[in-house]
Write an enzyme that holds these catalytic residues in place. Structure first.
Site, short mmCIF file in Angstrom:
data_model
loop_
_atom_site.label_atom_id
_atom_site.label_comp_id
_atom_site.label_asym_id
_atom_site.label_seq_id
_atom_site.Cartn_x
_atom_site.Cartn_y
_atom_site.Cartn_z
N HIS A 154 -3.24 -9.11 2.62
CA HIS A 154 -3.82 -7.92 3.24
C HIS A 154 -3.58 -7.83 4.74
O HIS A 154 -3.95 -6.85 5.39
CB HIS A 154 -5.33 -7.89 2.96
N HIS B 99 -9.69 3.86 7.51
CA HIS B 99 -9.08 2.67 6.91
C HIS B 99 -9.22 1.51 7.89
O HIS B 99 -8.93 0.36 7.55
CB HIS B 99 -7.61 2.94 6.59
#
Length: 707
Positions: free
Chosen positions: A380, A609
């Site tokens: 990630h 985000h």
């Protein structure tokens, strides 16, 4: 040479004791001290430029350039506050965004008038250049149009030439901007532990659908390069032609060709003219934090802290020779387009979790998929390392994936390091460390991949001077960490740094923890099971005087109503992979939730985000530290500590601690400048807005009709 300078208030600046040997780049230092050798350059040169002949010894021209930019920033602020009469601003517009730079004017009336004339002449010249450039671009677009019409009339075989529509597809250009639609329609997620798994599934499905639609296009055009390519090169994509260009001029020609093709197709073109980002970067000191420009929010276009992807690569920061991109989801064609628009080399190495495109990759790009030890974690991290022609590097830590949707209408955060010059040949590899240990921590993180191909990048880090870096590197790597590694990653690393370097006053328990992320993991049956047991203690480990108790925990996560009013909702996509299945097991989290509100930054409708964590003073004016990271609020990202510290995902972020950025400070102001300390930019509105009665957090299952 003058011994001091003064402003309108009669305050006299003392001469910097280091004079021409000054190595400082702190705006506060330039606000308090006079540097005649730098002020002289700023007076005489309108652009960010260092004269070839200097009347003083300069061993580091990169440092000098940074100092000049900081000095300009200080003088602009002095002008705006009315404390100086030495500055004026000239504006140079490009096709979409106004770029600002400054010229410093002397108090002497004669000199002032001469320089004013110079500024006006410069503005006129730049305006003429812009008009000529636009005229030329229009002519090229007309020529392309005529070429296209002629080809259609002459029945040119579509299998032998690239159609313009196919060419645009290879560059990821759609009517929504530059990339494919990443829709959530029909998607579903069952894994409640890994909060990012659904992002991968959504993008793969929608990208495939997008490409099938593009194949139906029937328009034709012969794409030839003016960069010395023969007519046989018409079978190459523009990216391939661009990659083969040897000169900046040739690259610029390809760049303009792409923009013209976009215009001809009726697509929106909002590209910042390259060559000016070094000034915006200098103005972002001392924090160097940015938020993505929102395509559908024009108010974000002129913000000092707004950024587009090509600006990160801007030529004003140096000529890029190679890049290391570390990310979760990557669209290689879209990524190459960003380099093309910046006129920079696309030579790069990409470590990735998932690819969302199927384009052929050139020989100058190395793709390295990262295998995860368990299905519950994901790769990630979002980090870039850019290597320049002068062998210096720059590190960028981001929250955005490398595909179009994440960079157009979503709120993302980035930290961009200063230029990190190479150390002298005689230096040790341990030299050039930052006060925060950033260099050692970044090198250690890359080593955890155990990828031999990363050796060249680890060596580049070892050879670089990180002494100008003023933030901490905070990362997570999969594994069960014990002994010396126990406090090296995730929330344990954050706790260690806060306990050593962050300071709060005696009323610390009244400073709530503010967490904000784009997804929520499986947190357990109640608040006490993980958040209160591990996260809250780690995020309240500052040095304080007096008795301590746990602070309140407040979590910003978009409600369903937030989403319905957002830009994402307008196109049926989403970056909030939180499932109803997970939420049904932890509805207690609703009592800690706050809405996504970002009116002050014009990002109210741009879904977050970004992931950030901080603490907030009771008067809503200060914060004692700030974390910008890829890590969502989940056990996989931050870890669970028992006999060992267990982490399942790769993550990366940075920690801002006041004393390393502003000498003598223990907090950052977030409302207005305090004692010369600039405001730390926060993307969301403060005070926070609690969920209304009946509000529910957004869950992706609403796309299945189960809201």
């Amino acid at each position: 040479m003058a011994s001091s300078s003064s402003n309108n208030d009669g305050l006299v600046k003392k001469l910097c004791p280091y004079m021409e040997k000054c190595y400082r780049k702190n705006p506060i230092h330039f606000k308090e001290m006079s540097h005649p050798h730098l002020e002289k350059i700023v007076v005489n040169y309108l652009e960010t430029k260092i004269p070839d002949d200097l009347d003083f010894e300069c061993s580091d021209r990169s440092l000098l350039k940074d100092q000049l930019n900081v000095l300009r920033m200080v003088m602009i602020k002095e002008r705006n506050s009315g404390t100086s009469s030495l500055s004026t601003v000239a504006k140079v517009p490009d096709s979409e965004v106004v770029v600002t730079y400054c010229s410093i004017l002397s108090k002497d009336n004669v000199v002032t008038q001469n320089l004013k004339d110079k500024v006006e002449r410069h503005k006129q010249i730049m305006t003429e250049r812009r008009e000529n450039k636009l005229k030329g671009m229009d002519e090229q677009a007309e020529a392309l149009s005529r070429c296209s019409t002629s080809n259609v009339k002459n029945n040119i075989d579509n299998s032998k030439v690239y159609t313009m529509r196919q060419e645009l597809d290879s560059l990821k250009i759609t009517e929504g901007g530059m990339g494919g639609d990443n829709s959530l329609q029909g998607t579903k997620r069952n894994n409640s532990f890994n909060t990012d798994e659904s992002e991968r599934k959504r993008s793969k499905s929608s990208n495939s659908e997008y490409r099938d639609n593009v194949k139906e296009s029937t328009q034709s055009t012969d794409i030839n390069s003016s960069s010395g390519q023969s007519s046989s090169s018409s079978k190459q994509s523009l990216i391939e032609i661009f990659q083969s260009c040897k000169s900046a001029k040739a690259k610029d020609e390809i760049r303009h060709k792409v923009i013209n093709m976009m215009k001809q197709q009726g697509l929106r073109v909002s590209v910042v003219e390259p060559g000016y980002f070094d000034i915006k970067y200098a103005l972002s000191a001392p924090y160097h934090i940015f938020f993505t420009r929102i395509q559908k929010s024009k108010a974000t276009y002129d913000q000092q802290y707004s950024i587009t992807f090509p600006e990160i690569l801007d030529r004003s920061l140096g000529e890029i020779v190679s890049s290391l991109q570390i990310n979760f989801m990557v669209d290689v064609g879209w990524l190459c387009l960003q380099y093309l628009l910046a006129g920079q080399s696309t030579d790069m190495m990409i470590l990735f979790g998932e690819r969302v495109d199927t384009d052929k990759v050139g020989l100058n790009i190395t793709m390295i998929p990262v295998e995860m030890p368990t299905r519950f974690g994901c790769h990630h991290t979002k980090v870039m390392i850019l290597k320049y022609k002068d062998d210096g590097i720059r590190v960028v830590v981001s929250t955005a994936n490398l595909y179009m949707d994440d960079w157009e209408n979503r709120t993302q955060g980035l930290w961009i390091s200063p230029h990190l010059p190479p150390l002298p040949e005689s230096a040790n590899t341990t030299d050039g460390e930052s006060p925060t240990g950033f260099k050692k921590d970044l090198e250690r993180y890359l080593s955890k991949y155990r990828q031999p191909v990363l050796t060249e990048w680890i060596c580049a880090i070892r050879r670089a001077d990180f002494s100008a870096v003023n933030v901490f590197f905070l990362a997570s790597v999969p594994g069960s960490h014990k002994d010396m590694d126990y406090n090296s990653w995730g929330h344990r690393k954050l706790a260690t740094i806060l306990s050593k370097h962050a300071t709060l006053p005696p009323d610390a328990p009244q400073w709530p923890i503010i967490a904000q992320s784009s997804s929520i993991g499986s947190l357990g049956p109640n608040y006490e099971s993980w958040l209160l047991k591990e996260i809250v203690p780690s995020m309240s480990r500052e040095t304080t005087s007096g008795l301590k108790s746990h602070p309140n925990f407040q979590f910003i996560y978009p409600s369903i109503n937030n989403y319905k009013q957002s830009f994402d909702c307008q196109v049926g996509s989403c970056c909030l992979p939180y499932s109803l299945q997970t939420h049904s097991k932890q509805e207690w989290v609703e009592s800690y939730l706050y809405q996504w509100k970002a009116t002050h930054s014009a990002r109210d409708k741009a879904m977050p985000h970004i992931k950030s964590y901080t603490r907030l003073s009771p008067d809503f004016k200060r914060i004692p530290w700030f974390v910008l990271t890829s890590a969502n609020l989940s056990k996989a990202a931050w870890g669970t500590a028992r006999n060992s510290h267990c982490i399942m995902s790769y993550e990366a972020g940075v920690i801002f601690i006041p004393k390393f950025i502003i000498k003598g400070s223990t907090t950052f102001p977030i409302k207005e400048e305090e004692a010369g300390v600039p405001v730390f930019p926060i993307p969301y509105d403060i005070p926070l807005t609690k969920y209304e009665p009946g509000d529910k957090p957004f869950v992706m299952d609403i796309f299945d009709g189960r809201d």
